[in-house]
Design a protein around this motif. Structure first.
Motif, short mmCIF file in Angstrom:
data_model
loop_
_atom_site.label_atom_id
_atom_site.label_comp_id
_atom_site.label_asym_id
_atom_site.label_seq_id
_atom_site.Cartn_x
_atom_site.Cartn_y
_atom_site.Cartn_z
N GLN A 1 -30.56 -41.53 -43.67
CA GLN A 1 -30.36 -41.34 -45.09
C GLN A 1 -29.25 -40.31 -45.29
N THR A 2 -28.35 -40.58 -46.22
CA THR A 2 -27.26 -39.68 -46.52
C THR A 2 -27.60 -38.88 -47.77
N THR A 3 -27.36 -37.56 -47.71
CA THR A 3 -27.59 -36.70 -48.86
C THR A 3 -26.35 -35.85 -49.09
N ASN A 4 -26.35 -35.11 -50.18
CA ASN A 4 -25.25 -34.19 -50.46
C ASN A 4 -25.47 -32.84 -49.81
N ALA A 5 -26.59 -32.67 -49.12
CA ALA A 5 -26.91 -31.39 -48.48
C ALA A 5 -25.99 -31.15 -47.28
N GLU A 6 -25.76 -29.89 -47.02
CA GLU A 6 -24.98 -29.47 -45.85
C GLU A 6 -25.98 -29.01 -44.79
N ASP A 7 -26.17 -29.84 -43.77
CA ASP A 7 -27.09 -29.53 -42.69
C ASP A 7 -26.31 -28.98 -41.51
N LEU A 8 -26.70 -27.81 -41.02
CA LEU A 8 -25.93 -27.11 -39.99
C LEU A 8 -26.83 -26.60 -38.87
N SER A 9 -26.20 -26.20 -37.78
CA SER A 9 -26.82 -25.50 -36.65
C SER A 9 -28.04 -26.21 -36.07
N PRO A 10 -27.91 -27.46 -35.65
CA PRO A 10 -29.07 -28.14 -35.07
C PRO A 10 -29.50 -27.48 -33.76
N ALA A 11 -30.80 -27.41 -33.56
CA ALA A 11 -31.37 -26.83 -32.34
C ALA A 11 -32.57 -27.66 -31.93
N TRP A 56 -34.43 -21.90 -30.64
CA TRP A 56 -35.77 -21.98 -30.06
C TRP A 56 -35.92 -21.01 -28.90
N ASN A 57 -37.09 -20.40 -28.81
CA ASN A 57 -37.49 -19.71 -27.59
C ASN A 57 -37.64 -20.81 -26.54
N ARG A 58 -37.33 -20.52 -25.30
CA ARG A 58 -37.42 -21.55 -24.26
C ARG A 58 -38.84 -22.03 -24.03
N ASN A 59 -39.83 -21.31 -24.54
CA ASN A 59 -41.21 -21.79 -24.41
C ASN A 59 -41.52 -22.90 -25.41
N GLY A 60 -40.61 -23.13 -26.39
CA GLY A 60 -40.79 -24.19 -27.37
C GLY A 60 -41.84 -23.91 -28.42
N ARG A 61 -42.37 -22.69 -28.44
CA ARG A 61 -43.44 -22.34 -29.38
C ARG A 61 -43.03 -21.26 -30.38
N GLU A 62 -41.74 -20.92 -30.39
CA GLU A 62 -41.28 -19.86 -31.28
C GLU A 62 -39.86 -20.20 -31.71
N LEU A 63 -39.61 -20.01 -33.01
CA LEU A 63 -38.29 -20.27 -33.57
C LEU A 63 -37.73 -18.97 -34.14
N PHE A 64 -36.48 -18.68 -33.80
CA PHE A 64 -35.79 -17.49 -34.31
C PHE A 64 -34.73 -17.96 -35.31
N PHE A 65 -34.45 -17.14 -36.30
CA PHE A 65 -33.35 -17.42 -37.23
C PHE A 65 -33.02 -16.14 -37.99
N ASN A 100 -22.52 -16.36 -39.26
CA ASN A 100 -22.05 -17.30 -40.26
C ASN A 100 -22.98 -18.50 -40.22
N ALA A 101 -23.02 -19.25 -41.30
CA ALA A 101 -23.96 -20.36 -41.40
C ALA A 101 -23.58 -21.54 -40.53
N TYR A 102 -22.33 -21.63 -40.10
CA TYR A 102 -21.85 -22.83 -39.43
C TYR A 102 -22.16 -22.90 -37.95
N GLU A 103 -22.25 -21.77 -37.29
CA GLU A 103 -22.60 -21.78 -35.87
C GLU A 103 -23.24 -20.45 -35.50
N PRO A 104 -24.29 -20.50 -34.71
CA PRO A 104 -24.95 -19.25 -34.32
C PRO A 104 -24.00 -18.31 -33.58
N GLN A 105 -24.08 -17.06 -33.91
CA GLN A 105 -23.27 -16.02 -33.27
C GLN A 105 -24.16 -15.18 -32.35
N PHE A 115 -31.84 -10.55 -27.07
CA PHE A 115 -30.82 -11.33 -27.75
C PHE A 115 -29.44 -10.86 -27.32
N VAL A 116 -28.51 -11.77 -27.28
CA VAL A 116 -27.10 -11.43 -27.08
C VAL A 116 -26.44 -11.69 -28.41
N MET A 117 -25.78 -10.64 -28.95
CA MET A 117 -25.17 -10.74 -30.27
C MET A 117 -23.78 -10.13 -30.25
#
Length: 144
Positions: A1-11, A56-65, A100-105, A115-117
């Motif tokens: 489905q196509t929307t007008n939303a801007e979907d970014l940073s898939p993980a 994602w945490n590599r354990n697959g049970r935790e999401l960071f953002f 930035n919203a376009y790619e994780p830094q 974390f590495v930042m």
């Protein structure tokens, strides 16, 4: 489905059956998860106060953002027939780090605890350190 939303940073978590991303579909950029590859079957909003750059945490049970206040947030997530989230926890302020919203830094260490930042600077100067006669300097320091 196509929307007008801007979907970014898939993980995609280690199990490969879900996808996290940020989107402005609600009018404010938030973090969502969907089943993968059947992405149209369900959607779950993870963030409440804005969100970008899910990882994602590599354990697959935790999401960071990063939330709307540029704080690093951790959310426990149980993935199965649906996505069930626990209580979000602010880990630290990330306001002084690049984002930035376009790619994780940033990236998450394999242990999920570090974390590495990229640290932002207050100016646009590039700082370069040049060491001449490196081996001689190294030998001199070891003799001291």
């Amino acid at each position: 489905q196509t929307t007008n939303a801007e979907d970014l940073s898939p993980a995609i978590p280690p199990d490969g059956h879900w996808i996290a991303y940020s989107s402005n579909e609600s009018g404010t950029r938030q973090v969502y998860v969907r089943p993968f590859p059947e992405t149209m079957s369900a959607v779950y909003q993870i963030s409440a106060m804005g969100g970008i750059n899910p990882k994602w945490n590599r354990n697959g049970r935790e999401l960071f953002f990063l939330d709307g206040a540029f704080s690093m947030v951790s959310v426990p997530v149980t993935l199965g027939a649906s996505a069930v989230t626990g209580q979000a926890q602010v880990l630290f302020s990330a306001a002084r780090f690049a984002s930035n919203a376009y790619e994780p830094q940033y990236d998450v260490a394999p242990d999920g605890q570090h974390f590495v930042m990229i640290k932002e600077t207050s100016d646009n100067e590039v700082h370069v350190v040049v060491v001449s006669n490196f081996l001689a300097e190294l030998k001199r320091r070891f003799r001291e």
